[in-house]
Design a protein around this motif. Sequence first.
Motif, short mmCIF file in Angstrom:
data_model
loop_
_atom_site.label_atom_id
_atom_site.label_comp_id
_atom_site.label_asym_id
_atom_site.label_seq_id
_atom_site.Cartn_x
_atom_site.Cartn_y
_atom_site.Cartn_z
N GLU A 165 -9.14 2.30 6.97
CA GLU A 165 -8.76 3.72 6.91
C GLU A 165 -9.21 4.35 5.59
O GLU A 165 -9.69 5.49 5.56
CB GLU A 165 -7.25 3.89 7.10
N ALA A 166 -9.10 3.59 4.50
CA ALA A 166 -9.54 4.12 3.20
C ALA A 166 -11.03 4.44 3.23
O ALA A 166 -11.48 5.47 2.72
CB ALA A 166 -9.23 3.10 2.10
N ILE A 167 -11.80 3.57 3.87
CA ILE A 167 -13.25 3.79 3.96
C ILE A 167 -13.55 4.99 4.84
O ILE A 167 -14.35 5.87 4.50
CB ILE A 167 -13.94 2.52 4.51
N VAL A 168 -12.88 5.05 5.99
CA VAL A 168 -13.13 6.14 6.94
C VAL A 168 -12.77 7.48 6.32
O VAL A 168 -13.52 8.46 6.40
CB VAL A 168 -12.34 5.91 8.25
N SER A 169 -11.61 7.54 5.65
CA SER A 169 -11.14 8.83 5.13
C SER A 169 -11.95 9.28 3.92
O SER A 169 -11.98 10.47 3.61
CB SER A 169 -9.65 8.75 4.78
N SER A 170 -12.64 8.35 3.25
CA SER A 170 -13.42 8.76 2.08
C SER A 170 -14.87 9.06 2.42
O SER A 170 -15.65 9.43 1.56
CB SER A 170 -13.36 7.67 1.00
N VAL A 175 -20.71 8.77 9.62
CA VAL A 175 -20.05 7.94 10.62
C VAL A 175 -19.73 6.57 10.02
O VAL A 175 -20.54 5.99 9.32
CB VAL A 175 -20.95 7.79 11.87
N VAL A 176 -18.53 6.10 10.28
CA VAL A 176 -18.16 4.73 9.92
C VAL A 176 -18.05 3.94 11.22
O VAL A 176 -17.23 4.26 12.08
CB VAL A 176 -16.83 4.68 9.15
N LEU A 177 -18.95 2.97 11.37
CA LEU A 177 -18.98 2.17 12.60
C LEU A 177 -18.29 0.83 12.32
O LEU A 177 -18.70 0.09 11.43
CB LEU A 177 -20.44 1.95 13.03
N LYS A 192 -6.97 3.02 17.03
CA LYS A 192 -5.99 4.12 17.05
C LYS A 192 -6.33 5.19 16.01
O LYS A 192 -5.93 6.35 16.15
CB LYS A 192 -4.58 3.59 16.82
N LEU A 193 -7.08 4.81 14.99
CA LEU A 193 -7.48 5.77 13.95
C LEU A 193 -8.47 6.81 14.48
O LEU A 193 -8.70 7.83 13.83
CB LEU A 193 -8.10 5.05 12.75
N THR A 194 -9.06 6.54 15.66
CA THR A 194 -10.04 7.51 16.19
C THR A 194 -9.37 8.82 16.56
O THR A 194 -10.01 9.85 16.66
CB THR A 194 -10.79 6.97 17.43
N ASP A 195 -8.05 8.77 16.73
CA ASP A 195 -7.25 9.95 17.01
C ASP A 195 -7.24 10.89 15.80
O ASP A 195 -7.21 12.10 15.92
CB ASP A 195 -5.82 9.45 17.26
N LYS A 196 -7.26 10.26 14.63
CA LYS A 196 -7.06 10.98 13.38
C LYS A 196 -8.38 11.32 12.68
O LYS A 196 -8.46 12.30 11.94
CB LYS A 196 -6.23 10.05 12.47
N TYR A 197 -9.40 10.50 12.89
CA TYR A 197 -10.66 10.67 12.16
C TYR A 197 -11.82 10.82 13.15
O TYR A 197 -12.09 9.92 13.95
CB TYR A 197 -10.93 9.46 11.26
N ALA A 222 -14.25 6.53 20.29
CA ALA A 222 -14.51 7.46 19.17
C ALA A 222 -14.10 8.87 19.58
O ALA A 222 -13.66 9.11 20.71
CB ALA A 222 -15.99 7.43 18.79
N SER A 223 -14.28 9.79 18.65
CA SER A 223 -14.00 11.20 18.92
C SER A 223 -14.93 11.72 20.02
O SER A 223 -16.00 11.16 20.25
CB SER A 223 -14.19 12.03 17.65
N LYS A 224 -14.50 12.81 20.66
CA LYS A 224 -15.28 13.40 21.75
C LYS A 224 -16.71 13.71 21.29
O LYS A 224 -17.67 13.44 22.01
CB LYS A 224 -14.57 14.68 22.20
#
Length: 354
Positions: A165-170, A175-177, A192-197, A222-224
């Motif tokens: 999550e730290a990597i994705v949010s920064s 794209v973080v795969l 579940k983090l795909t909901d948020k990021y 992933a996101s839409k």
Amino acid sequence: MSRYLRDSLSALEAYTPGEQPKDTEYIKLNTNESPYPPAESVIKAINDNDIERLRLYCDPTQSVLKKKLAGLYGVKTENIFVSNGSDDILNFAFLAFGQNGAVFPDITYGFYPVFAELHNVAYTEIPLCEDFTVDKNDYLCTDRMVVIANPNAPTGILMSVDDIEAIVSSNKNSVVLIDEAYVDFGAESCYKLTDKYDNLLVVRTFSKSRSLAGGRLGYAIASKGIIEDLEKVKYSTNPYSINSLTLKLGEATIDADDYYTEMCRRIIDTRDYTTARLRDMGFTVLESSSNFVFARCDKMSGEDIYLKLKENGILVRHFTGERIKDFNRITIGTKQQMDTLTDVLCKILGGSDL
Ligand SMILES: *Cc1c(COP(=O)(O)O)cnc(C)c1O
């Protein structure tokens, strides 16, 4: 090579898959396949009518399978992408999201640099820590596509969802795969983090934990927006990339989810058992959260162990990279296969000829 090949491809070094020899019946512990067959209901899922229907094109939207996957994970079908093996998704992702370059560990799935080269993506390989863990701090604010296998291969070592999550949010602008090929063997998924990021792309496969490597089936969550991008690439290359038989097998596999959970539990038990036995024999074994162990022994080089095992009918995977050349990656098979492995290793290391 012909003289017609484009320049950028003539220098490309293709990925080398693990050997799949057909000459002898080996105990195959080299490509992380499941030692267990698909569920009975999956084996029965295909009938003559399905073969007859091969004259028709398959469903390019994979709507039934997507619905089942969405149900399993509690996401919407618009958040699911389905592909011909997860290698396809990795390929598409480097093509679609690699414009500003990519970063990934120096020791990881050997296909990442190949895809980067294929699509002219500038990439940096970040050294793993001394203990072969990934340091999240190396991946913060990179502004490039980040690719991390979790658990990592061939080490089997896990990264926490908090670190991811730290990597994705920064890295909000790239794209973080996260490649979760081995996540079902005791690791926690980050899907579940795909909901948020909206920049997180989670890649999964039916090849390892769902006994379907030869069926070629992968999926992403992933996101839409990211899913739409992957669909765009798919519809620009091969809309019918998953054949109708594999689609049916995939659907039946999701319906039999409990069976696969049980098989993964068995593999985890055998992994822990094998790890203990190897350590008793003096091996260094990295702490694995996957269906393989990465092990080395001071008494013999990694290559010699690999060759001696092969002579004795057991295939494991040896890599030649400087930092890992003393290791072998050993897939967890049945308990009986692992007993054979450790017995043979004992004899090889004890010096007696078999
Ligand atoms: C096996 C593997 C894959 C590829 O799986 P397929 O779905 O069979 O293409 C992807 N990533 C990693 C890390 C793997 O080990």
